[in-house]
Design an enzyme around this catalytic site. Structure first.
Site, PDB file in Angstrom:
ATOM      1  N   SER A 175      -9.455   1.859   3.025  1.00 30.41           N
ATOM      2  CA  SER A 175      -8.606   2.598   2.123  1.00 30.41           C
ATOM      3  C   SER A 175      -7.590   1.741   1.362  1.00 30.41           C
ATOM      4  CB  SER A 175      -7.855   3.686   2.899  1.00 30.41           C
ATOM      5  OG  SER A 175      -7.007   3.092   3.863  1.00 30.41           O
ATOM      6  N   SER A 178      -9.563  -0.430   7.235  1.00 33.09           N
ATOM      7  CA  SER A 178      -9.010  -0.297   5.885  1.00 33.09           C
ATOM      8  C   SER A 178      -8.341  -1.528   5.286  1.00 33.09           C
ATOM      9  CB  SER A 178      -8.022   0.854   5.843  1.00 33.09           C
ATOM     10  OG  SER A 178      -8.729   2.042   5.644  1.00 33.09           O
ATOM     11  N   LYS A 233       0.853  -1.193   0.000  1.00 34.03           N
ATOM     12  CA  LYS A 233       0.000   0.000   0.000  1.00 34.03           C
ATOM     13  C   LYS A 233       0.887   1.241   0.000  1.00 34.03           C
ATOM     14  CE  LYS A 233      -3.767   2.007   2.769  1.00 34.03           C
ATOM     15  NZ  LYS A 233      -4.564   1.848   3.997  1.00 34.03           N
TER      16      LYS A 233
HETATM   17  N1  GLN Z   1     -12.762   4.053   6.455  1.00 37.77           N
HETATM   18  C1  GLN Z   1     -12.205   4.538   7.676  1.00 37.77           C
HETATM   19  C2  GLN Z   1     -11.869   6.002   7.532  1.00 37.77           C
HETATM   20  O1  GLN Z   1     -12.220   6.563   6.566  1.00 37.77           O
HETATM   21  C3  GLN Z   1     -11.010   3.731   8.066  1.00 37.77           C
HETATM   22  C4  GLN Z   1      -9.811   4.074   7.290  1.00 37.77           C
HETATM   23  C5  GLN Z   1      -8.623   3.264   7.675  1.00 37.77           C
HETATM   24  O2  GLN Z   1      -8.736   2.243   8.341  1.00 37.77           O
HETATM   25  N2  GLN Z   1      -7.463   3.744   7.284  1.00 37.77           N
HETATM   26  O3  GLN Z   1     -11.283   6.589   8.370  1.00 37.77           O
END
Ligand code: GLN
Length: 508
Positions: free
Chosen positions: A159, A183, A78
């Protein structure tokens, strides 16, 4: 047969035994990534370095030298983790130099990346993500969304959407993601792969671009549970460069995959099966729970009354931490710098941040600054910290009665691109089942269960089963997930990845 139909573990086994040539694996992988360019899963491919590393592995094997546990297995990273041989963007324009357009090149590798290299993995490139890992659909990336390989009109989740789509489309057998509030698990669920959020502190975050430091964790996404276990064994463990990394010994995760689960006490939290849950997701998750009963697991319903405060608590704490962490992007130290004619350094800060950050990141910096500001700190930030303790106590209390919890990973299958972009709140609600575990700091994993039925022109979509265990009890997750994978109804297995790749991203 294509090497890309094999798991991380199987590729490494064959490369070590000489049945597979690492250079062939690397070449196949690079071609598959090129063919799948429309998915937008990769932001950078390290072509020359991968070929060179693979050739070096083959030469070492020819000389009879010992090989690492991930020998020749392609792993994508990532783009929130630093890599010394590739640009690192965090999905943001702010890390891209204004003059040259070149991405920021960190002078070092993240610890997780360094450990993968030491284990002889092939680090093939950097995957797309929501900007600074803020999002649930990958639509917040400055470099465009990732498409779901099962249905290209739908999101891959976020993400770590690029990592999940790359594995699901059969471009790589494994990838690394980061999980602050879901994420890794949510994109894994939406793309039909395995994704693990380790216990807070299990994996070093050194070199992970910080989003919310009391929540961030690094973890694997793979086709299969055993490979996830192997990758986690490689990257986990104390790191003197991250003071939050734990000194607790790393478990035997791969061995745990063969362990019998008879007698395991499984809790089904009733708050995860309420309004808003897609009926087909519910049916398929309940089917999995019923089938595990046949394996001698004891299923019991439990209650976690503070679950419903998870979203509000997370979006106060995570934005507060993000506002602080992102203060460093000021046009002086990294990437972009926008210098207006007047106004001096303050104007430069403002212009750089205005030009460099996307709308969601700006929204979170504003929210985070607000909840930390004098007069609101007590009402929001401090209160959220207290509620976080209550959420954690829910876990402490149920883990006194059961060994593992089972629930859906995401309330719905992959939603359509654009469906939630105008409504941040509905996007935030997509995380309702992954946020409590993050707040509590415990470990969790998503493994595919039966996908939805294809209806007319609508293809079948993956559904994720979420398993949650107490801090540092990852072995339980792996035992149960590996058992489930073995017995899962046929329809819940992924087809061979290249078939998916062809279905999702036809080269024609
Ligand atoms: N979807 C969550 C957010 O927008 C989690 C994101 C993540 O785990 N990096 O913060």
């Amino acid at each position: 047969m294509s090497a890309l139909e094999l798991s991380v573990l199987e590729i490494a086994r064959r490369v070590r035994s000489g049945d597979l040539v690492a250079l062939d694996v690397a070449q196949e992988c690079l071609q598959a990534i090129k063919r799948a360019a429309p998915l937008n899963a990769f932001l950078h491919v390290s072509e020359a370095q991968v070929l060179e590393t693979a050739a070096r592995i083959d030469a070492r094997r020819a000389r009879g030298e010992p090989m690492g546990p991930l020998a020749g297995a392609p792993i994508a990273i990532k783009d929130a983790l630093c890599t010394r041989d590739a640009p690192t963007t965090a999905g943001s324009k702010i890390l891209t130099r204004s003059a040259t357009g070149a991405g920021w090149r960190p002078p070092y590798d993240a610890t997780a990346v360094e450990r993968l290299r030491r284990a002889d993995a092939l680090i093939v490139g950097k995957t797309n993500l929501d900007e600074f890992a803020m999002g649930s659909s990958n639509e917040n990336s400055a470099f465009g969304p990732v498409l779901n390989p099962w249905d290209r009109t739908r999101v891959a989740g976020g993400s770590s959407g690029g990592s999940a789509a790359a594995v699901a489309a059969g471009l790589v057998p494994g990838a690394i993601g980061s999980d602050t509030g879901g994420s890794i698990r949510q994109p894994a669920a939406l793309c039909g792969v395995v994704g693990v959020k380790p216990t807070y502190g299990r994996v070093s975050r050194y070199g992970l671009i910080a989003f919310a430091s009391s929540l961030d964790q690094v973890g694997p996404l793979t086709y299969d549970t055993r490979s996830a276990a192997q990758v986690l064994e490689v990257i986990a463990g104390h790191d003197p460069l991250d003071s939050t990394s734990s000194t607790a010994p790393v478990g035997k995760y791969v061995d745990a995959c063969g362990r019998d689960v008879a007698g395991l006490r499984i809790g089904v939290p009733e708050e995860y099966f309420q309004e808003g849950l897609n009926p087909e997701v519910e049916r398929n998750v309940r089917e999995a729970i019923d089938l595990l009963t046949d394996r001698g697991c004891h299923i019991q319903s439990v209650s976690m009354p503070h679950t419903r405060y998870g979203v509000a608590t997370y979006y106060i704490l995570a934005t507060a931490e993000a506002a602080s962490n992102l203060a460093r992007y000021d046009g002086v130290r990294f990437g972009l710098r926008d210098e207006p004619h007047a106004g001096g350094v303050t104007a430069m800060y403002g212009a750089t941040r205005d030009a460099g950050f996307g709308p969601e990141v700006k929204r979170r910096i504003l929210l985070g600054t607000y909840v930390l500001s004098a007069g609101y700190y007590e009402a929001y930030y401090k209160k959220a910290q207290k509620v976080r303790t209550l959420v954690k106590r829910d876990f402490d209390s149920v883990f006194g009665q059961v060994d593992v919890l089972i629930a859906p990973t995401s309330p719905t299958p992959a939603f359509r691109l654009g469906e939630k972009t105008d409504d941040p709140l509905s996007m935030y609600l997509a995380d309702v089942f992954t946020l409590p575990t993050s707040l509590a700091g415990v470990c969790a994993l998503s493994v595919p269960c039966r996908p939805t039925e294809a209806v007319g022109a609508e293809p079948s979509l993956p559904v994720g089963l979420q398993l949650m265990a107490p801090a540092f009890c990852e072995e339980r997750l792996f035992s149960l997930a590996a058992t489930w994978e073995q017995m899962a109804p046929k329809a819940s297995r992924l087809g061979p990845p290249p078939q998916l790749a062809l279905k999702g991203v036809s080269p024609n």
